[in-house]
Write a protein that holds these residues in place. Structure first.
Motif, PDB file in Angstrom:
ATOM      1  N   ARG A 168      12.738   3.500  -0.607  1.00 46.47           N
ATOM      2  CA  ARG A 168      12.984   2.559   0.435  1.00 46.47           C
ATOM      3  C   ARG A 168      11.377   2.328   0.845  1.00 46.47           C
ATOM      4  O   ARG A 168      10.405   2.941   1.208  1.00 46.47           O
ATOM      5  CB  ARG A 168      13.549   3.072   1.643  1.00 46.47           C
ATOM      6  N   ARG A 169      11.161   0.937   0.911  1.00 45.34           N
ATOM      7  CA  ARG A 169       9.780   0.403   1.319  1.00 45.34           C
ATOM      8  C   ARG A 169       9.803   0.252   2.766  1.00 45.34           C
ATOM      9  O   ARG A 169      10.675  -0.279   3.208  1.00 45.34           O
ATOM     10  CB  ARG A 169       9.358  -0.763   0.359  1.00 45.34           C
ATOM     11  N   THR A 170       8.496   0.153   3.244  1.00 47.69           N
ATOM     12  CA  THR A 170       8.652   0.161   4.624  1.00 47.69           C
ATOM     13  C   THR A 170       8.139  -1.448   4.726  1.00 47.69           C
ATOM     14  O   THR A 170       7.538  -2.142   3.873  1.00 47.69           O
ATOM     15  CB  THR A 170       7.462   0.853   5.309  1.00 47.69           C
ATOM     16  N   ALA A 171       8.179  -1.655   6.060  1.00 46.26           N
ATOM     17  CA  ALA A 171       7.546  -3.089   6.480  1.00 46.26           C
ATOM     18  C   ALA A 171       6.096  -3.340   6.162  1.00 46.26           C
ATOM     19  O   ALA A 171       5.842  -4.470   5.731  1.00 46.26           O
ATOM     20  CB  ALA A 171       8.201  -3.493   7.945  1.00 46.26           C
ATOM     21  N   ILE A 172       5.563  -2.243   6.506  1.00 46.51           N
ATOM     22  CA  ILE A 172       3.991  -2.417   6.137  1.00 46.51           C
ATOM     23  C   ILE A 172       3.654  -2.655   4.743  1.00 46.51           C
ATOM     24  O   ILE A 172       2.990  -3.694   4.286  1.00 46.51           O
ATOM     25  CB  ILE A 172       3.567  -1.082   6.718  1.00 46.51           C
ATOM     26  N   SER A 173       4.247  -1.963   3.791  1.00 47.99           N
ATOM     27  CA  SER A 173       4.084  -2.118   2.335  1.00 47.99           C
ATOM     28  C   SER A 173       4.559  -3.545   1.988  1.00 47.99           C
ATOM     29  O   SER A 173       3.952  -4.230   0.852  1.00 47.99           O
ATOM     30  CB  SER A 173       4.667  -1.164   1.453  1.00 47.99           C
ATOM     31  N   VAL A 174       5.649  -4.105   2.575  1.00 46.74           N
ATOM     32  CA  VAL A 174       6.163  -5.093   2.101  1.00 46.74           C
ATOM     33  C   VAL A 174       4.839  -6.465   2.519  1.00 46.74           C
ATOM     34  O   VAL A 174       4.796  -7.245   1.783  1.00 46.74           O
ATOM     35  CB  VAL A 174       7.426  -5.650   2.932  1.00 46.74           C
ATOM     36  N   GLU A 175       4.547  -6.312   3.867  1.00 44.29           N
ATOM     37  CA  GLU A 175       3.522  -7.148   4.204  1.00 44.29           C
ATOM     38  C   GLU A 175       2.035  -6.990   3.336  1.00 44.29           C
ATOM     39  O   GLU A 175       1.705  -7.895   3.087  1.00 44.29           O
ATOM     40  CB  GLU A 175       3.283  -7.127   5.840  1.00 44.29           C
TER      41      GLU A 175
ATOM     42  N   GLU B 148       2.198  -6.391   0.343  1.00 41.38           N
ATOM     43  CA  GLU B 148       2.352  -6.894  -1.026  1.00 41.38           C
ATOM     44  C   GLU B 148       2.187  -8.432  -0.654  1.00 41.38           C
ATOM     45  O   GLU B 148       1.540  -9.154  -1.762  1.00 41.38           O
ATOM     46  CB  GLU B 148       3.553  -6.547  -1.473  1.00 41.38           C
ATOM     47  N   ARG B 149       2.947  -9.038   0.399  1.00 35.09           N
ATOM     48  CA  ARG B 149       2.783 -10.499   0.543  1.00 35.09           C
ATOM     49  C   ARG B 149       1.169 -10.831   0.798  1.00 35.09           C
ATOM     50  O   ARG B 149       0.904 -11.954   0.273  1.00 35.09           O
ATOM     51  CB  ARG B 149       3.309 -10.803   1.774  1.00 35.09           C
TER      52      ARG B 149
ATOM     53  N   GLN C 140      -3.193 -16.387  -4.761  1.00 41.12           N
ATOM     54  CA  GLN C 140      -3.126 -17.935  -4.553  1.00 41.12           C
ATOM     55  C   GLN C 140      -4.328 -18.596  -3.942  1.00 41.12           C
ATOM     56  O   GLN C 140      -4.725 -19.495  -4.644  1.00 41.12           O
ATOM     57  CB  GLN C 140      -1.862 -18.331  -3.854  1.00 41.12           C
ATOM     58  N   ARG C 141      -5.136 -17.969  -3.057  1.00 43.09           N
ATOM     59  CA  ARG C 141      -6.093 -18.611  -2.347  1.00 43.09           C
ATOM     60  C   ARG C 141      -7.290 -18.160  -3.087  1.00 43.09           C
ATOM     61  O   ARG C 141      -8.362 -19.107  -3.046  1.00 43.09           O
ATOM     62  CB  ARG C 141      -6.209 -17.893  -0.797  1.00 43.09           C
ATOM     63  N   ALA C 142      -7.261 -17.014  -3.757  1.00 47.31           N
ATOM     64  CA  ALA C 142      -8.596 -16.715  -4.621  1.00 47.31           C
ATOM     65  C   ALA C 142      -8.887 -17.853  -5.483  1.00 47.31           C
ATOM     66  O   ALA C 142     -10.023 -18.178  -5.933  1.00 47.31           O
ATOM     67  CB  ALA C 142      -8.630 -15.281  -5.052  1.00 47.31           C
ATOM     68  N   ARG C 143      -8.053 -18.256  -5.992  1.00 45.89           N
ATOM     69  CA  ARG C 143      -8.321 -19.317  -7.218  1.00 45.89           C
ATOM     70  C   ARG C 143      -8.891 -20.598  -6.550  1.00 45.89           C
ATOM     71  O   ARG C 143      -9.570 -21.486  -7.251  1.00 45.89           O
ATOM     72  CB  ARG C 143      -6.765 -19.657  -7.741  1.00 45.89           C
TER      73      ARG C 143
END
Length: 167
Positions: A11-18, A20-21, A28-31
Protein backbone atom coordinates in the motif's frame (compact mmCIF):
# COMPACT_ATOMS: atom_id res chain seq x y z
CA UNK A 1 -8.66 -16.19 -8.79
CA UNK A 2 -9.06 -16.28 -5.16
CA UNK A 3 -8.19 -13.54 -2.77
CA UNK A 4 -5.29 -15.58 -1.44
CA UNK A 5 -3.92 -16.25 -4.88
CA UNK A 6 -3.74 -12.60 -5.94
CA UNK A 7 -0.55 -10.81 -5.24
CA UNK A 8 -0.64 -8.37 -2.49
CA UNK A 9 0.66 -5.00 -3.52
CA UNK A 10 2.21 -2.88 -0.91
CA UNK A 11 0.00 0.00 0.00
CA UNK A 12 1.41 3.37 -1.07
CA UNK A 13 1.09 6.36 1.09
CA UNK A 14 -0.20 9.73 -0.06
CA UNK A 15 3.30 11.15 0.32
CA UNK A 16 4.80 8.62 -2.07
CA UNK A 17 2.01 9.28 -4.59
CA UNK A 18 2.70 13.04 -4.45
CA UNK A 19 6.44 12.41 -4.66
CA UNK A 20 5.88 10.37 -7.81
CA UNK A 21 3.71 13.13 -9.30
CA UNK A 22 6.44 15.69 -8.55
CA UNK A 23 9.05 13.56 -10.31
CA UNK A 24 6.76 13.17 -13.33
CA UNK A 25 6.27 16.95 -13.45
CA UNK A 26 10.06 17.37 -13.35
CA UNK A 27 10.30 15.15 -16.45
CA UNK A 28 7.85 17.41 -18.27
CA UNK A 29 9.18 20.77 -17.08
CA UNK A 30 12.90 19.93 -17.36
CA UNK A 31 12.56 19.54 -21.11
CA UNK A 32 11.11 23.04 -21.48
CA UNK A 33 12.90 25.02 -18.78
CA UNK A 34 16.70 24.92 -18.61
CA UNK A 35 16.71 26.53 -15.15
CA UNK A 36 14.69 23.66 -13.67
CA UNK A 37 16.82 21.18 -15.59
CA UNK A 38 19.97 22.69 -14.06
CA UNK A 39 18.53 22.51 -10.53
CA UNK A 40 17.35 18.93 -10.93
CA UNK A 41 20.68 17.95 -12.45
CA UNK A 42 22.51 19.52 -9.51
CA UNK A 43 20.38 17.54 -7.03
CA UNK A 44 20.84 14.30 -8.95
CA UNK A 45 24.61 14.84 -9.17
CA UNK A 46 24.74 15.34 -5.40
CA UNK A 47 23.02 12.02 -4.64
CA UNK A 48 24.28 8.98 -6.56
CA UNK A 49 21.40 6.74 -5.49
CA UNK A 50 18.78 9.23 -6.74
CA UNK A 51 20.76 9.55 -9.96
CA UNK A 52 20.57 5.78 -10.53
CA UNK A 53 16.89 5.73 -9.56
CA UNK A 54 15.96 8.57 -11.93
CA UNK A 55 18.48 8.05 -14.72
CA UNK A 56 15.99 9.00 -17.47
CA UNK A 57 15.32 12.32 -15.73
CA UNK A 58 19.06 12.89 -15.44
CA UNK A 59 19.49 12.29 -19.18
CA UNK A 60 16.51 14.53 -20.01
CA UNK A 61 18.04 17.35 -17.96
CA UNK A 62 21.41 16.95 -19.70
CA UNK A 63 19.70 17.00 -23.09
CA UNK A 64 17.67 20.09 -22.15
CA UNK A 65 20.81 21.96 -21.08
CA UNK A 66 22.67 20.90 -24.23
CA UNK A 67 19.80 22.09 -26.46
CA UNK A 68 19.59 25.36 -24.52
CA UNK A 69 23.30 25.97 -25.03
CA UNK A 70 22.98 25.20 -28.74
CA UNK A 71 20.07 27.69 -29.01
CA UNK A 72 22.12 30.36 -27.24
CA UNK A 73 25.07 29.84 -29.61
CA UNK A 74 22.74 29.98 -32.61
CA UNK A 75 21.09 33.17 -31.31
CA UNK A 76 24.51 34.75 -30.81
CA UNK A 77 25.48 33.95 -34.39
CA UNK A 78 22.21 35.40 -35.69
CA UNK A 79 22.65 38.50 -33.52
CA UNK A 80 26.20 38.96 -34.79
CA UNK A 81 25.00 38.69 -38.39
CA UNK A 82 22.18 41.19 -37.81
CA UNK A 83 24.60 43.65 -36.17
CA UNK A 84 27.01 43.24 -39.11
CA UNK A 85 24.19 43.77 -41.61
CA UNK A 86 22.76 46.84 -39.88
CA UNK A 87 26.23 48.35 -39.41
CA UNK A 88 26.81 47.85 -43.14
CA UNK A 89 23.49 49.43 -44.07
CA UNK A 90 23.42 52.34 -41.67
CA UNK A 91 27.09 53.13 -41.00
CA UNK A 92 29.37 51.90 -43.77
CA UNK A 93 27.07 52.53 -46.75
CA UNK A 94 26.29 56.18 -45.90
CA UNK A 95 29.93 56.99 -45.19
CA UNK A 96 31.01 55.32 -48.45
CA UNK A 97 28.31 57.26 -50.31
CA UNK A 98 29.46 60.51 -48.69
CA UNK A 99 33.06 59.81 -49.71
CA UNK A 100 31.98 58.93 -53.25
CA UNK A 101 29.94 62.11 -53.56
CA UNK A 102 32.83 64.15 -52.20
CA UNK A 103 35.16 62.67 -54.77
CA UNK A 104 32.47 62.83 -57.43
CA UNK A 105 32.79 66.59 -57.75
CA UNK A 106 36.52 66.28 -58.39
CA UNK A 107 35.89 63.48 -60.87
CA UNK A 108 33.19 65.50 -62.67
CA UNK A 109 35.52 68.47 -63.03
CA UNK A 110 38.26 66.18 -64.33
CA UNK A 111 35.82 64.76 -66.90
CA UNK A 112 35.04 68.16 -68.40
CA UNK A 113 36.68 68.79 -71.76
CA UNK A 114 39.76 70.96 -71.72
CA UNK A 115 39.24 74.45 -73.10
CA UNK A 116 42.04 75.37 -75.49
CA UNK A 117 41.29 79.10 -75.52
CA UNK A 118 39.55 81.54 -73.25
CA UNK A 119 35.89 81.95 -74.33
CA UNK A 120 36.20 85.73 -74.14
CA UNK A 121 39.05 85.69 -76.67
CA UNK A 122 36.85 83.97 -79.22
CA UNK A 123 34.10 86.53 -78.60
CA UNK A 124 36.54 89.46 -79.05
CA UNK A 125 37.80 88.01 -82.33
CA UNK A 126 34.26 87.58 -83.55
CA UNK A 127 33.38 91.16 -82.67
CA UNK A 128 36.58 92.51 -84.22
CA UNK A 129 35.72 90.89 -87.54
CA UNK A 130 32.27 92.51 -87.58
CA UNK A 131 32.27 95.51 -90.03
CA UNK A 132 29.91 97.61 -87.91
CA UNK A 133 32.13 97.26 -84.85
CA UNK A 134 35.23 98.15 -86.94
CA UNK A 135 33.57 101.28 -88.25
CA UNK A 136 32.47 102.33 -84.76
CA UNK A 137 35.98 101.75 -83.44
CA UNK A 138 37.57 103.87 -86.21
CA UNK A 139 35.11 106.64 -85.55
CA UNK A 140 35.88 106.54 -81.83
CA UNK A 141 39.64 106.58 -82.38
CA UNK A 142 39.29 109.41 -84.89
CA UNK A 143 37.37 111.58 -82.43
CA UNK A 144 39.85 110.95 -79.66
CA UNK A 145 42.81 111.96 -81.88
CA UNK A 146 41.12 115.10 -83.31
CA UNK A 147 40.26 116.56 -79.89
CA UNK A 148 43.27 118.28 -78.29
CA UNK A 149 43.98 117.21 -74.80
CA UNK A 150 43.10 119.93 -72.32
CA UNK A 151 46.08 121.40 -70.56
CA UNK A 152 45.93 121.62 -66.85
CA UNK A 153 44.91 125.15 -65.72
CA UNK A 154 47.03 127.14 -63.42
CA UNK A 155 46.51 126.31 -59.84
CA UNK A 156 45.12 129.65 -58.77
CA UNK A 157 42.79 129.98 -61.76
CA UNK A 158 41.50 126.43 -61.60
CA UNK A 159 40.31 126.61 -58.03
CA UNK A 160 36.96 128.20 -57.22
CA UNK A 161 36.91 131.31 -55.04
CA UNK A 162 35.49 129.55 -52.02
CA UNK A 163 38.39 127.15 -52.02
CA UNK A 164 40.93 129.96 -52.42
CA UNK A 165 39.45 131.93 -49.54
CA UNK A 166 39.35 128.96 -47.17
CA UNK A 167 42.74 127.84 -48.02
Amino acid sequence: MTANASRARPRRTAISVEEERAWVSFYQRARKDPAIAAEVLQQLDADGEMKREHLALYLCCRESLRLHKAREVRNQRIGQFVRWLLRGLFVRAPSATRRAIGRGGDIAVACLPEVSAEPATAQVQQLASDPKVRAARKAFKGKAESQPQATAPAPAEAQPQAVRAGG
